[in-house]
Design a protein around this motif. Sequence first.
Motif, short mmCIF file in Angstrom:
data_model
loop_
_atom_site.label_atom_id
_atom_site.label_comp_id
_atom_site.label_asym_id
_atom_site.label_seq_id
_atom_site.Cartn_x
_atom_site.Cartn_y
_atom_site.Cartn_z
N GLU A 109 0.84 -1.21 0.00
CA GLU A 109 0.00 0.00 0.00
C GLU A 109 0.87 1.25 0.00
O GLU A 109 0.55 2.25 -0.64
CB GLU A 109 -0.93 -0.01 1.21
CG GLU A 109 -2.20 -0.80 0.93
CD GLU A 109 -3.15 -0.85 2.09
OE1 GLU A 109 -2.72 -0.53 3.21
OE2 GLU A 109 -4.30 -1.23 1.87
N ASP B 275 -1.75 -5.50 -13.51
CA ASP B 275 -1.93 -4.04 -13.46
C ASP B 275 -2.73 -3.57 -14.66
O ASP B 275 -3.11 -4.36 -15.51
CB ASP B 275 -0.56 -3.34 -13.39
CG ASP B 275 0.30 -3.63 -14.59
OD1 ASP B 275 -0.17 -3.39 -15.72
OD2 ASP B 275 1.46 -4.09 -14.41
N VAL C 199 -2.47 4.31 -6.16
CA VAL C 199 -2.93 3.02 -6.69
C VAL C 199 -3.56 2.22 -5.56
O VAL C 199 -3.02 2.15 -4.46
CB VAL C 199 -1.74 2.24 -7.30
CG1 VAL C 199 -2.16 0.82 -7.68
CG2 VAL C 199 -1.20 2.97 -8.51
N ARG C 200 -4.76 1.67 -5.80
CA ARG C 200 -5.43 0.84 -4.80
C ARG C 200 -4.99 -0.62 -4.94
O ARG C 200 -4.54 -1.02 -6.02
CB ARG C 200 -6.95 0.93 -4.96
CG ARG C 200 -7.51 2.26 -4.45
CD ARG C 200 -8.92 2.51 -4.93
NE ARG C 200 -8.94 2.78 -6.37
CZ ARG C 200 -9.70 2.11 -7.23
NH1 ARG C 200 -10.50 1.16 -6.81
NH2 ARG C 200 -9.67 2.40 -8.52
N LEU C 201 -5.10 -1.35 -3.89
CA LEU C 201 -4.65 -2.75 -3.90
C LEU C 201 -5.84 -3.66 -3.64
O LEU C 201 -6.69 -3.37 -2.81
CB LEU C 201 -3.60 -2.95 -2.80
CG LEU C 201 -3.26 -4.41 -2.48
CD1 LEU C 201 -2.45 -5.04 -3.61
CD2 LEU C 201 -2.47 -4.50 -1.17
N GLN D 89 3.79 1.46 -1.35
CA GLN D 89 4.26 1.63 -2.73
C GLN D 89 3.18 2.30 -3.57
O GLN D 89 3.44 3.21 -4.34
CB GLN D 89 4.57 0.25 -3.35
CG GLN D 89 5.79 -0.44 -2.80
CD GLN D 89 6.00 -1.82 -3.43
OE1 GLN D 89 5.04 -2.45 -3.89
NE2 GLN D 89 7.23 -2.28 -3.44
N GLY D 90 1.93 1.84 -3.35
CA GLY D 90 0.80 2.30 -4.17
C GLY D 90 0.53 3.79 -4.00
O GLY D 90 0.03 4.44 -4.91
N ARG D 91 0.84 4.33 -2.83
CA ARG D 91 0.52 5.74 -2.57
C ARG D 91 1.23 6.69 -3.52
O ARG D 91 0.80 7.81 -3.72
CB ARG D 91 0.89 6.09 -1.14
CG ARG D 91 -0.21 5.63 -0.22
CD ARG D 91 -0.11 6.14 1.15
NE ARG D 91 -1.01 5.36 1.96
CZ ARG D 91 -0.85 5.11 3.23
NH1 ARG D 91 0.18 5.60 3.83
NH2 ARG D 91 -1.71 4.39 3.89
N THR E 194 5.29 -5.93 -7.72
CA THR E 194 4.26 -4.90 -7.40
C THR E 194 4.82 -3.51 -7.67
O THR E 194 4.08 -2.63 -8.11
CB THR E 194 3.80 -5.01 -5.93
OG1 THR E 194 4.95 -5.00 -5.10
CG2 THR E 194 2.99 -6.27 -5.67
N ARG F 297 -6.61 2.88 -11.50
CA ARG F 297 -5.33 2.48 -10.88
C ARG F 297 -5.54 1.42 -9.80
O ARG F 297 -5.61 1.73 -8.62
CB ARG F 297 -4.64 3.70 -10.29
CG ARG F 297 -4.19 4.67 -11.35
CD ARG F 297 -3.43 5.82 -10.76
NE ARG F 297 -3.30 6.87 -11.77
CZ ARG F 297 -2.85 8.08 -11.53
NH1 ARG F 297 -2.47 8.41 -10.31
NH2 ARG F 297 -2.77 8.97 -12.50
N VAL G 84 2.97 -0.83 -10.03
CA VAL G 84 2.56 0.52 -9.60
C VAL G 84 3.16 1.55 -10.55
O VAL G 84 2.45 2.45 -11.02
CB VAL G 84 3.01 0.77 -8.14
CG1 VAL G 84 2.90 2.25 -7.79
CG2 VAL G 84 2.19 -0.06 -7.16
N LEU H 82 -4.19 -2.34 -8.47
CA LEU H 82 -3.17 -3.38 -8.51
C LEU H 82 -3.79 -4.63 -7.90
O LEU H 82 -4.34 -4.58 -6.80
CB LEU H 82 -1.96 -2.91 -7.68
CG LEU H 82 -0.97 -3.97 -7.21
CD1 LEU H 82 -0.27 -4.62 -8.39
CD2 LEU H 82 0.07 -3.33 -6.29
#
Length: 678
Positions: free
Chosen positions: A537, A611, A545-547, A539-541, A572, A587, A576, A589
């Motif tokens: 999460e 993705d 990007v939502r997981l 990484q996603g920020r 991942t 977005r 991202v 993942l």
Amino acid sequence: MNPPELARRSTDKAPIGPWAVPTFPARSHWLTATIVVLLGALLATTLWLARENERNEKQEALQHASMAAVMSIRTRLAETEQALRGLAAELRGAGDDARFAAVATELVANNPALLRIERRAGGELIAAADAPQPRARLGAARRAGLGFDTQIALAASRGADRLAYSRPYPVQIPGELPFAVTELAVPVDGERRGTLLAIYALERILEHFAPPEFLAAHEVTLSELDGSTLARAASGVRGAGVYRATAPLELAGGRSISLRADSRAGEPRFIPNLLAAMLVAAIAALAIIGVLLSRHGHLRARTERALRDQYTFRKAMEDSLVTGLRARDRDGVITYVNPAFCAMTGYDAEELIGCRAPMPYWVKDTEVDPERSQTLFPAGDDLRQGFETVFRRKSGEHFPVLIFEAPLIDERSEQAGWMGSILDISEQKRIEELSRRQEEKLHQNARMALLGEVASSLSHELNQPLAAINGYATACRNLLETGKTADLDVALARIRTQSERAGLVIRSVNDFVRSRKLDRAEVDLAELLHALEPLIELQGRKFDVRLAWSAQPGARVLADRTLLEQVILNLTRNAVESMEHTDPEQRLLEIEVTRNTHDGEEDKVEIAVLDHGPGVAPQARAQLFSAFFSTKEQGLGIGLSLCRSVVEKHGGQLRYAERPGGGARFSATIAAIPTETP
Ligand code: ADP
């Protein structure tokens, strides 16, 4: 400072504006005292007026009674005067002596105030009639000579041929108390035939002619105009000296004495009559009500003071909060916001109170309430967890918030609405992002350092064989030029030896990189992903990007947990970064872990990372897993290469596939731990 102290200090100044609590006048005890004094004055005045009234009434009644007594006396005197006039008129011819004796005797007998009637001529006594015993105390012996006062009366009557009373004078009889008499002179035929004299005892006039009830209630006297007492009624009544009246008793011949009455009634009572008693009772009741009201007022004032203290304390507390507070009723209408909430959103309390969905601070007019309307959260749900959403400031700026909702319960224990605590978490988010970037940079630097180290040792190791090859190649050329081709064989053999050595160096480096011994253990993929979720999460920020992940139960492998984590985090991170330019809504993942247990197939676990990025261009697919292949500016191009070698060391495979709707799908397949069959 404890709360009461704080409250006391905060109430030094009265609250201003709509927060003001109505205050009870501090000087209420002055008001009470004034009312009590006024009521007291009213009571005293009422009593005084009632007593005055009573006094006046009694005084007036006495005056009337005195006048009536005088009238009664006058009437009785007039009757005798009339009778004597009649007798005087009859005494004209011969033989009238007998007539005088008969009439006078009867008159004296019937009139209890008369002592004697005489007939005189030129002052000489001719005949007389005395009252019967015990009255007749003025016999002929005492009446030999006429007194001065009598002579004046005779003269007065003679001159005017009318009745005249003498001035009262005292008679002193030895052994008796002196008493006053008056004599009535009645001329007979203009005095030519003498005069009739009727002698009255003043005491008896009072006693017999004044009304008996008047005498019973008053001390009554007859007196001269100068005040000297002539006669006193013998009733024995003593006047109290409070009510006194005087009435003139006019006697014929211009003589005048006065009747004085002194009532035996004393001062009026303190509460003289029923009306006054009722008034006093009413005023007393008013005073009691006043006192009760005043006590009630004080109680109310005390309660209000306590309330005000509590209120200012609570307000000071609310104002000092940095957490935004917002209350909504059951219809979702805002009923309260605190200053922190206003500061957070940039709206005034007046602009917010009364608002209903969509709220002005919502990001856009969404159909779904970003604050999660109460219908989604019926009472009883545990909302202490809180939830994150995004609000919009009045300036248009978006900011993330954390909301905790709690039901508002009223005094009847019913839910009246919702109270939300809102935390502005922009700063927290900023710090998180900063630390994420720093961490990433740190990793990058570490990777660069490692690569630098590898490169330098590689170049060092390769330098020697390459330099030797270079030397032997130059030597070969010289041999060819000089025609000494016999030695070429040796030189070429050396070149091969050196190139084999260079290949050995490269292989040994490769072996070193890939030779790390695996530390295998049973890894449950669901549990592993659960542990990695916060890192992914984070990484996603970077690109919002939502997981979404799922793991089939029983997906377990025998693997080096740390290396497997590295593989997943690498995949991942790539996923991202590939979605940097994807539409924000898209977005997403996804990580899917499945276990293939189809008949005939080897039991495997597949870890797929999907993705919505652009995917890998066809021309790049061939070198995708090669070391140092990268399409990124800062990329090192060793991530996928290492991933593949790790997966292969686990006996598995790392594959790439294009997603049907666009995007990349990287999947690692590793042998699953067989499920134990009982
Ligand atoms: P790096 O990320 O440092 O470039 P990698 O070995 O991890 O090194 O990746 C090599 C290349 O493969 C990337 O530069 C990128 O072009 C491509 N690639 C990897 N993952 C993806 C993906 N999910 N979508 C599209 N391209 C990808």
